[in-house]
Motif scaffolding. Sequence first.
Motif, PDB file in Angstrom:
ATOM      1  N   GLU A 171      95.140  47.451  46.050  1.00  0.00           N
ATOM      2  CA  GLU A 171      94.273  47.358  47.219  1.00  0.00           C
ATOM      3  C   GLU A 171      93.039  46.534  46.900  1.00  0.00           C
ATOM      4  O   GLU A 171      92.432  46.688  45.837  1.00  0.00           O
ATOM      5  CB  GLU A 171      93.852  48.752  47.689  1.00  0.00           C
ATOM      6  N   LEU A 172      92.667  45.675  47.827  1.00  0.00           N
ATOM      7  CA  LEU A 172      91.459  44.860  47.711  1.00  0.00           C
ATOM      8  C   LEU A 172      90.493  45.254  48.826  1.00  0.00           C
ATOM      9  O   LEU A 172      90.877  45.297  49.999  1.00  0.00           O
ATOM     10  CB  LEU A 172      91.822  43.377  47.844  1.00  0.00           C
ATOM     11  N   GLU A 173      89.264  45.547  48.449  1.00  0.00           N
ATOM     12  CA  GLU A 173      88.210  45.827  49.421  1.00  0.00           C
ATOM     13  C   GLU A 173      86.997  44.979  49.081  1.00  0.00           C
ATOM     14  O   GLU A 173      86.575  44.927  47.920  1.00  0.00           O
ATOM     15  CB  GLU A 173      87.840  47.306  49.431  1.00  0.00           C
ATOM     16  N   VAL A 174      86.439  44.318  50.094  1.00  0.00           N
ATOM     17  CA  VAL A 174      85.289  43.435  49.909  1.00  0.00           C
ATOM     18  C   VAL A 174      84.233  43.772  50.952  1.00  0.00           C
ATOM     19  O   VAL A 174      84.549  43.915  52.143  1.00  0.00           O
ATOM     20  CB  VAL A 174      85.688  41.952  50.044  1.00  0.00           C
ATOM     21  N   VAL A 175      82.989  43.881  50.515  1.00  0.00           N
ATOM     22  CA  VAL A 175      81.855  44.036  51.419  1.00  0.00           C
ATOM     23  C   VAL A 175      80.958  42.815  51.237  1.00  0.00           C
ATOM     24  O   VAL A 175      80.429  42.577  50.140  1.00  0.00           O
ATOM     25  CB  VAL A 175      81.060  45.322  51.146  1.00  0.00           C
TER      26      VAL A 175
ATOM     27  N   ILE B  65      86.213  43.547  54.476  1.00  0.00           N
ATOM     28  CA  ILE B  65      87.610  43.106  54.461  1.00  0.00           C
ATOM     29  C   ILE B  65      88.400  44.061  53.574  1.00  0.00           C
ATOM     30  O   ILE B  65      87.912  44.475  52.509  1.00  0.00           O
ATOM     31  CB  ILE B  65      87.730  41.676  53.902  1.00  0.00           C
ATOM     32  N   ALA B  66      89.613  44.405  53.998  1.00  0.00           N
ATOM     33  CA  ALA B  66      90.516  45.184  53.150  1.00  0.00           C
ATOM     34  C   ALA B  66      91.906  44.567  53.218  1.00  0.00           C
ATOM     35  O   ALA B  66      92.325  44.057  54.263  1.00  0.00           O
ATOM     36  CB  ALA B  66      90.561  46.641  53.593  1.00  0.00           C
ATOM     37  N   ALA B  67      92.610  44.589  52.101  1.00  0.00           N
ATOM     38  CA  ALA B  67      93.927  43.954  52.034  1.00  0.00           C
ATOM     39  C   ALA B  67      94.832  44.737  51.100  1.00  0.00           C
ATOM     40  O   ALA B  67      94.370  45.411  50.164  1.00  0.00           O
ATOM     41  CB  ALA B  67      93.795  42.515  51.535  1.00  0.00           C
TER      42      ALA B  67
ATOM     43  N   ALA C 223      78.082  30.672  48.279  1.00  0.00           N
ATOM     44  CA  ALA C 223      77.961  29.366  48.924  1.00  0.00           C
ATOM     45  C   ALA C 223      77.281  29.459  50.280  1.00  0.00           C
ATOM     46  O   ALA C 223      76.722  28.478  50.777  1.00  0.00           O
ATOM     47  CB  ALA C 223      79.345  28.740  49.080  1.00  0.00           C
ATOM     48  N   HIS C 224      77.308  30.630  50.885  1.00  0.00           N
ATOM     49  CA  HIS C 224      76.706  30.828  52.213  1.00  0.00           C
ATOM     50  C   HIS C 224      75.465  31.715  52.148  1.00  0.00           C
ATOM     51  O   HIS C 224      74.987  32.179  53.195  1.00  0.00           O
ATOM     52  CB  HIS C 224      77.730  31.446  53.165  1.00  0.00           C
ATOM     53  N   GLY C 225      74.970  31.967  50.946  1.00  0.00           N
ATOM     54  CA  GLY C 225      73.763  32.763  50.813  1.00  0.00           C
ATOM     55  C   GLY C 225      73.965  34.249  50.947  1.00  0.00           C
ATOM     56  O   GLY C 225      73.000  35.009  51.135  1.00  0.00           O
ATOM     57  N   CYS C 226      75.201  34.704  50.859  1.00  0.00           N
ATOM     58  CA  CYS C 226      75.506  36.131  50.938  1.00  0.00           C
ATOM     59  C   CYS C 226      75.794  36.687  49.539  1.00  0.00           C
ATOM     60  O   CYS C 226      76.006  35.931  48.579  1.00  0.00           O
ATOM     61  CB  CYS C 226      76.716  36.376  51.827  1.00  0.00           C
ATOM     62  N   SER C 227      75.846  37.985  49.445  1.00  0.00           N
ATOM     63  CA  SER C 227      76.334  38.643  48.242  1.00  0.00           C
ATOM     64  C   SER C 227      77.625  39.369  48.580  1.00  0.00           C
ATOM     65  O   SER C 227      77.902  39.657  49.755  1.00  0.00           O
ATOM     66  CB  SER C 227      75.299  39.635  47.695  1.00  0.00           C
ATOM     67  N   ALA C 228      78.417  39.648  47.575  1.00  0.00           N
ATOM     68  CA  ALA C 228      79.702  40.310  47.817  1.00  0.00           C
ATOM     69  C   ALA C 228      79.943  41.381  46.760  1.00  0.00           C
ATOM     70  O   ALA C 228      79.674  41.167  45.577  1.00  0.00           O
ATOM     71  CB  ALA C 228      80.842  39.296  47.800  1.00  0.00           C
TER      72      ALA C 228
END
Length: 415
Positions: A206-210, A275-277, A304-309
Amino acid sequence: MTTNRLNEIRPGTTEPGSAIPDFAAEANHLLPELVALRRAIHADPELGLDLPRTQRRVLDTISDLGLELTLGQRTTSIVALLRGALPGPTIVLRGDMDALPIREATNLDFSSTNGNMHACGHDLHTAGLVGAARLLSAHRDVLPGNVIFMFQPGEEGHGGAKVMLEEGLLDVAGERPVAAYAIHVAPGPKGVFATRSGAICAGSNELEVVITGRGGHGSQPHQTIDPVPVAAELVMALQTFVTRRFDAFDPVILSVTRLDTGAGALNVIPEQARIAATVRSLSATSLERLKVELPRLVDGIAQAHGCSAAMDFTVLYPVTTNDPSTTQSTMDDLRVAFGNGRVMEMETPMMGSEDFSFVLDEVPGTFIAMLTSPDGTDPSTVEFNHSPRVIFDDSVLGDQAAALATVAYQRLLRQ
């Protein structure tokens, strides 16, 4: 449920050195009661690791076999040990028992009405394993070794096999098993067995991204750092990642199944997007590459867009891998018992996952598919496992039980 007919097995010739018993013929005497057991379980499906009613039905059905029983502490599992009268090794036969949170739409006379459904055929697996226990117990006096019958809850995403291993499944006979087998039903030409050496089911991850930006008013996007287009870009990048970075002959499947921001009002740019996958892989090499390269991809796009993940990659189930030698012998044994036309060697693995993989990581063995679509089913429209309309023909239960008994008995004979 009555079990009178279950006690009417008529063993064939089983003196030491004689031919293997005709388990298929003997199983014909079990079929009506195995079907009744399967339908009782189907009508009353239970979820996860806690299956008290299913456990009670199984215990009632095998109570007269003289098996050594061990019940799970963290789950309603049953480990039933048959000790043969003759010396020999130990093997494992698995049947999973849990259902899915799916509302049934088959219109069968024994359909579930409690909002859950045996949409993956575990009701057949349970009844088939009960049949195998009866067939092999009838030949205890000439059985050269031991058989562990593994009645498992929690296959559907709960890691029930892993729990049973942690609770000592492989130690109940006093020695480690030399082989393990499981049969799983699936749509297709009724009565055909299908398996392959090596990887047969994918590993599941499982992949989860915030993604975190800076929220604000939807009319002033220039005053925010909007995580939504970043999430959209990441979804597309993930698809390119798996199709361009992995060998087509060692495939990886990544399906984004959840994308949300939690925003309530339409004129709000949210602070975060999630996002979850589900991610499927077929080799340790691919899995290690995913662990290393996915964080790079996610972080790179976010920055690249100034966000953190923040990313979480969870390995749920390993690849289900059949032992080549055991699997070749298994196919040979099934061909002798049922004929060449009923045994098929699969060309490619299935991308679904299976927690019998935990057992096969510890013990060499074979995971087998048994095809069970009713006669007259159109292959182009057949419903697959996990569909609310999938139907498995339980007239295969005698052969399913006989197949488990056959591969177990033959393996014990080989010592």
